[in-house]
Motif scaffolding. Structure first.
Motif, PDB file in Angstrom:
ATOM      1  N   LYS A  12       0.839  -1.201   0.000  1.00  0.00           N
ATOM      2  CA  LYS A  12       0.000   0.000   0.000  1.00  0.00           C
ATOM      3  C   LYS A  12       0.876   1.254   0.000  1.00  0.00           C
ATOM      4  O   LYS A  12       0.625   2.195  -0.753  1.00  0.00           O
ATOM      5  N   LEU A  13       1.911   1.244   0.807  1.00  0.00           N
ATOM      6  CA  LEU A  13       2.820   2.384   0.875  1.00  0.00           C
ATOM      7  C   LEU A  13       3.528   2.616  -0.455  1.00  0.00           C
ATOM      8  O   LEU A  13       3.630   3.749  -0.930  1.00  0.00           O
ATOM      9  N   LEU A  14       4.004   1.550  -1.087  1.00  0.00           N
ATOM     10  CA  LEU A  14       4.715   1.677  -2.354  1.00  0.00           C
ATOM     11  C   LEU A  14       3.803   2.160  -3.475  1.00  0.00           C
ATOM     12  O   LEU A  14       4.178   3.045  -4.255  1.00  0.00           O
ATOM     13  N   VAL A  15       2.597   1.599  -3.552  1.00  0.00           N
ATOM     14  CA  VAL A  15       1.668   1.998  -4.616  1.00  0.00           C
ATOM     15  C   VAL A  15       1.237   3.444  -4.418  1.00  0.00           C
ATOM     16  O   VAL A  15       1.190   4.226  -5.381  1.00  0.00           O
ATOM     17  N   GLY A  19       2.061   6.509  -7.012  1.00  0.00           N
ATOM     18  CA  GLY A  19       0.976   7.326  -7.564  1.00  0.00           C
ATOM     19  C   GLY A  19       1.123   8.792  -7.219  1.00  0.00           C
ATOM     20  O   GLY A  19       0.918   9.664  -8.069  1.00  0.00           O
ATOM     21  N   ALA A  20       1.485   9.078  -5.982  1.00  0.00           N
ATOM     22  CA  ALA A  20       1.661  10.477  -5.578  1.00  0.00           C
ATOM     23  C   ALA A  20       2.830  11.118  -6.323  1.00  0.00           C
ATOM     24  O   ALA A  20       2.736  12.268  -6.766  1.00  0.00           O
ATOM     25  N   GLY A  21       3.919  10.390  -6.481  1.00  0.00           N
ATOM     26  CA  GLY A  21       5.065  10.916  -7.219  1.00  0.00           C
ATOM     27  C   GLY A  21       4.726  11.192  -8.670  1.00  0.00           C
ATOM     28  O   GLY A  21       5.108  12.228  -9.228  1.00  0.00           O
ATOM     29  N   MET A  22       3.983  10.279  -9.271  1.00  0.00           N
ATOM     30  CA  MET A  22       3.581  10.482 -10.658  1.00  0.00           C
ATOM     31  C   MET A  22       2.648  11.686 -10.790  1.00  0.00           C
ATOM     32  O   MET A  22       2.744  12.458 -11.747  1.00  0.00           O
ATOM     33  N   MET A  50      -3.677  12.802 -13.705  1.00  0.00           N
ATOM     34  CA  MET A  50      -4.851  11.954 -13.509  1.00  0.00           C
ATOM     35  C   MET A  50      -4.459  10.487 -13.304  1.00  0.00           C
ATOM     36  O   MET A  50      -5.039   9.789 -12.472  1.00  0.00           O
ATOM     37  N   GLY A  51      -3.468  10.025 -14.057  1.00  0.00           N
ATOM     38  CA  GLY A  51      -3.004   8.648 -13.887  1.00  0.00           C
ATOM     39  C   GLY A  51      -2.406   8.414 -12.511  1.00  0.00           C
ATOM     40  O   GLY A  51      -2.670   7.392 -11.864  1.00  0.00           O
ATOM     41  N   GLY A  52      -1.613   9.359 -12.043  1.00  0.00           N
ATOM     42  CA  GLY A  52      -1.031   9.244 -10.707  1.00  0.00           C
ATOM     43  C   GLY A  52      -2.095   9.267  -9.625  1.00  0.00           C
ATOM     44  O   GLY A  52      -2.019   8.524  -8.643  1.00  0.00           O
ATOM     45  N   GLY A  53      -3.102  10.127  -9.806  1.00  0.00           N
ATOM     46  CA  GLY A  53      -4.203  10.149  -8.842  1.00  0.00           C
ATOM     47  C   GLY A  53      -4.967   8.839  -8.819  1.00  0.00           C
ATOM     48  O   GLY A  53      -5.367   8.350  -7.758  1.00  0.00           O
ATOM     49  N   GLY A  54      -5.159   8.245  -9.989  1.00  0.00           N
ATOM     50  CA  GLY A  54      -5.831   6.951 -10.056  1.00  0.00           C
ATOM     51  C   GLY A  54      -5.037   5.853  -9.376  1.00  0.00           C
ATOM     52  O   GLY A  54      -5.590   5.018  -8.652  1.00  0.00           O
ATOM     53  N   ILE A  55      -3.735   5.834  -9.599  1.00  0.00           N
ATOM     54  CA  ILE A  55      -2.879   4.831  -8.948  1.00  0.00           C
ATOM     55  C   ILE A  55      -2.889   5.032  -7.444  1.00  0.00           C
ATOM     56  O   ILE A  55      -2.929   4.070  -6.667  1.00  0.00           O
ATOM     57  N   PHE A  56      -2.878   6.289  -6.997  1.00  0.00           N
ATOM     58  CA  PHE A  56      -2.938   6.578  -5.564  1.00  0.00           C
ATOM     59  C   PHE A  56      -4.238   6.040  -4.965  1.00  0.00           C
ATOM     60  O   PHE A  56      -4.231   5.429  -3.893  1.00  0.00           O
ATOM     61  N   LEU A  57      -5.351   6.247  -5.659  1.00  0.00           N
ATOM     62  CA  LEU A  57      -6.634   5.737  -5.168  1.00  0.00           C
ATOM     63  C   LEU A  57      -6.665   4.213  -5.140  1.00  0.00           C
ATOM     64  O   LEU A  57      -7.252   3.615  -4.227  1.00  0.00           O
ATOM     65  N   ILE A  58      -6.040   3.581  -6.119  1.00  0.00           N
ATOM     66  CA  ILE A  58      -5.949   2.121  -6.102  1.00  0.00           C
ATOM     67  C   ILE A  58      -5.189   1.666  -4.865  1.00  0.00           C
ATOM     68  O   ILE A  58      -5.571   0.704  -4.197  1.00  0.00           O
ATOM     69  N   VAL A  63      -5.827  -2.054  -2.549  1.00  0.00           N
ATOM     70  CA  VAL A  63      -4.768  -2.883  -1.958  1.00  0.00           C
ATOM     71  C   VAL A  63      -5.176  -3.404  -0.571  1.00  0.00           C
ATOM     72  O   VAL A  63      -4.935  -4.582  -0.279  1.00  0.00           O
ATOM     73  N   PRO A  64      -5.822  -2.616   0.295  1.00  0.00           N
ATOM     74  CA  PRO A  64      -6.261  -3.186   1.578  1.00  0.00           C
ATOM     75  C   PRO A  64      -7.268  -4.320   1.444  1.00  0.00           C
ATOM     76  O   PRO A  64      -7.389  -5.165   2.336  1.00  0.00           O
ATOM     77  N   LYS A  65      -7.975  -4.384   0.315  1.00  0.00           N
ATOM     78  CA  LYS A  65      -8.904  -5.499   0.102  1.00  0.00           C
ATOM     79  C   LYS A  65      -8.148  -6.825  -0.001  1.00  0.00           C
ATOM     80  O   LYS A  65      -8.722  -7.879   0.239  1.00  0.00           O
TER      81      LYS A  65
END
Length: 72
Positions: A12-15, A19-22, A50-58, A63-65
């Protein structure tokens, strides 16, 4: 089970970090394209943002699921 929980937390931290970096890089590219009146650079920057925001939301939502999946 603790091992899987720890792996999920690290994932979760890595993803989220990726995403935030992107998204930050996309914001910088968008601002740079806006100041230079470069439509192509603005478009690329917005796509990265937008892609980075989407990855951050994922990272936050999906990931916790996995923890629930492995606890069964």
């Amino acid at each position: 089970m603790e091992f899987f929980t720890e792996v999920i937390n690290v994932m979760k931290l890595l993803v989220c970090g990726f995403g935030a970096g992107m998204a930050v890089i996309g914001g910088i590219n968008f601002a740079s394209g806006h100041s230079q009146h470069n439509a192509s650079k603005k478009e690329d920057g917005m796509g990265q943002l937008m892609g980075g925001g989407g990855i951050f939301l994922i990272g936050i939502l999906l990931v916790p699921k996995l923890a629930e999946f492995f606890s069964i």
